[in-house]
Design an enzyme around this catalytic site. Sequence first.
Site, PDB file in Angstrom:
ATOM      1  N   GLU A  13       0.826  -1.214   0.000  1.00  0.00           N
ATOM      2  CA  GLU A  13       0.000   0.000   0.000  1.00  0.00           C
ATOM      3  C   GLU A  13       0.866   1.272   0.000  1.00  0.00           C
ATOM      4  O   GLU A  13       0.585   2.235   0.719  1.00  0.00           O
ATOM      5  CB  GLU A  13      -0.953  -0.009   1.197  1.00  0.00           C
ATOM      6  CG  GLU A  13      -1.922  -1.179   1.180  1.00  0.00           C
ATOM      7  CD  GLU A  13      -2.863  -1.207   2.374  1.00  0.00           C
ATOM      8  OE1 GLU A  13      -2.744  -0.317   3.253  1.00  0.00           O
ATOM      9  OE2 GLU A  13      -3.725  -2.095   2.439  1.00  0.00           O
ATOM     10  N   GLU A  24      -4.632  -8.936   0.914  1.00  0.00           N
ATOM     11  CA  GLU A  24      -5.330  -8.615   2.168  1.00  0.00           C
ATOM     12  C   GLU A  24      -6.806  -8.583   1.867  1.00  0.00           C
ATOM     13  O   GLU A  24      -7.242  -7.914   0.923  1.00  0.00           O
ATOM     14  CB  GLU A  24      -4.903  -7.256   2.739  1.00  0.00           C
ATOM     15  CG  GLU A  24      -3.562  -7.246   3.427  1.00  0.00           C
ATOM     16  CD  GLU A  24      -3.222  -5.887   4.026  1.00  0.00           C
ATOM     17  OE1 GLU A  24      -4.156  -5.154   4.439  1.00  0.00           O
ATOM     18  OE2 GLU A  24      -2.028  -5.548   4.074  1.00  0.00           O
TER      19      GLU A  24
END
Length: 923
Positions: A521, A614
């Site tokens: 991220e 995720e």
Amino acid sequence: MLNYIIMYQSKLNKKSILHSIGMCLLVTLPILAQNPKTKNTEVRERININNGWKFYKYGENEKADDLIYDVCPEVNENIDRIAADAKPTEALKVESKKEVLKPYILPTGNAFIKDQAKKHVRPAGNPGSDFAFVQSGFNDKGWESINLPHDWAIKGPFYKGDGTIIGGGMGRLPIQGVAWYRRKIDVPLSDKGKSVFLDIDGAMSYAMVWLNGKLVGGWPYGYASWQLDLTPYIIPGGENQLAIRVDNPIGSARWYPGAGIYRSIWLTKTQPVHIANWGTYITTSNVSAASANIDLKVTLENNSDAQGSYQVATEIYLLDSKGNKTGQAVAKITPANAALKPRSQETVSGSVILKNPKLWEPVPEGTPNRYVAVTTVSLNGKTVDTYTTNFGIRDLRFDAEKGIFVNGKHIYLKGVNQHHDLGALGAAFNVRAAERQLEILRELGCNAIRFSHNPPDPQLLELTDKMGFLVVDEVFDCWELKKTPLDFHLIFPEWHEQDLRAMLRRDRNHPSIIMWSFGNEVGEQYTDIQGAEVAKRLQAITKEEDATRPTTISMNYAKPNMPLPAVVDLISLNYQGEGIRNGDAYAGLKGINTPPLFPAFHEKFPDKVIVSSENAAAVSSRGEYIFPVYKGNSSPIRDGQGGDSKKQQVSSYELYSVDFGASADKVFASMEKHPYVAGGFVWSGWDYIGEPTPYYLSKSSYFGVIDLAGFKKDRFYLYQSHWKPELPIAHILPHWNWTGREGEITPVHVFTSGDEAELFLNGKSLGRKKKEQYEYRLRWDDVKYTPGELKVVTYKNGKKWAEDMVKTTTKSTKLTLTPDRNVIKADGEDLSFITVTVTDKDGLMVPDAKNMLKFSIEGPGEIVATDNGDSANLTSFASLEKEAFNGLCLVIVRAKPGQQGKIKVKAESAGLQQASVIITTGK
């Protein structure tokens, strides 16, 4: 579509790489090995020096010394107010004339810098030599005596309330500050002429090392493993004083980083000519049940002023399940010759074909068989070094339509994300605690771990190799853009190559690792071509070190048409697959908002495997149930809708998530609707310290399928029933102790691997229900509470499958103690995890019991920590008094080193019958 077939041959032949275009994605990967772990021989010693350290940390109001690595920006923001998926921001520029030690530390990483022109030259001088803590004559008797691994913050106390210096995001524990570790090391006169190295598996953070008053070097990244050459500073036969400084800043992480030297330290002694640190690289190809090609590269290092011609020979042995070498050598690699110039390195190669290999496979599909390569370096027939490398033989194939194959078997990733702390033990690594985590995950049905978002302890990778888990090895949570004020972005420009290469060389021999991730991220998702250029640099470095595994970056913002996803081999999506803030219950929420993107990425990159790196980010507090219950299958938490901000608890009906997440039910459906996705990794497997979304007055997360103490939440059985469909499972929730709710609607849900179930309340049927497509639970949402007995009978394909029952208990009457193991080693490291249960007179756990418990111990052992799995509880982990949380509590016990005998652990509570248990310690 790309085909990669990579073949390694002996040094006499050229390395051939076939890179062709085909109709489907096929990546045939060489088999990869376990981390080298050498045993002591006459020519090489590896000595653990974890014991016998002195420790001092400056107090919060005490000014620390000025021996700093670099000047850092001031922290003027509350990181607890930064959303977990907020956009990272630009680094702050800092100017200062203050003297820093960075120029002296940077050369430590030179071995991992490819471009000779970019290697760092150490300035003249010896900073810190006049500082008392680094000098041999300093009296440190008043310092605390400790053993490593050590996490100075874990005992607390916890910071309480809002506006504290360390908030919920970093676990409310006193991680911040500067501390020193000192230890004398024994280097006998007989070691004169040898090379002596210090191997540090991990120190948090900005570690700098002095020996005998001389600054040797250091490493700023707290998750890196690294080595220092102590040879120039050693006094053979004399007193040698080590001093290590660590500096842990506030605002340096989004979760609990731990503090101090939290992994092991080793002293390695070799001859001047030896195999380099992480200097073996084993790959395999053409793998089948009949044979496998084994290829080995060995890097030799000459630290002497003499040249010579050395012979390198390797024998290969099968390891047993415990990692011990067995029998005779099963193969030998033809010896290779290396002409070594003074102060130089040389790499030699060799290969052999092994007949009828025992393959490494993940559990439960197969057996994780392993081998060890024993490499011997000799000069004129005399051995100068011996080095062992554990490895496994397995073939990996990645198919964009069908997923991942190991040795031809399709393996769907049933994975979890794991942060690095061990609950009440903190970040200080312990093999048994990590093994226990993996054992419970295996019971869950988990077959894969993503180590988020940093390289794990090397001993943890030994466990995943041995136990048969697949691994995503990840190195960075940020690049040049920051997520918190003092995170890794400060050192990324000068250290990313060294950190990445160090991880790859350390870990590339592990068979459990199936892919490399060099970003999570990252803010560069937002910077288009500029961010993609950073990714290309990291991609190139990774391929130079290991071209046998695919690369990836986990993306929660980058879209298919952006340049970043095109750089890596695999597409890893965080939450984007099932959609972020997508669905009726999530409509209008602020933040990243995307529809389900599996189809768009698959269309744009039809040749790339897609992984849900995720997913979920569902939250719950074990044993807490909040009414009313959401009628749909996934909802964000709000007060009255799964959440209670006053109690800081989240409902265990397992329907609730953070704003950017989704329930397990929603994720399961999304994955089933997109069968080309290779599987995924739930956030998270275990609760972890820090990041207690949505209640930042708490200390630890609510994300885990398993709570911080290791107790199973209801969600455990939801995942288990989905991931282990062949296992008869039936699980009822909630509990059935609801005094004051008589006659009120109290929904009953059932998790089962069956397809149908009938529910009974006090013997009366409440109806039989069948799962519909994309349903993963059975619901009776109109049940009115009446004390007594709930029973469910489940069916599969029309046949009785499994049963479960919950009863209304009587009042709390007694305690029971149940250890996970009754016998442990008396080595000061092995642990017994004892579950304390509050029960009624019939032995049933009282599911809402919150009695205050008191613990004591007799015999050759000590209580290391206690926990109850309650994220909101701020009682120290070191306390011998702890409140039970919904009927359960945990006591962690270890034996005193070298003291065998019986340990008696006792638990008591006012008004309850006390209990005790015996733990036996042995060799």
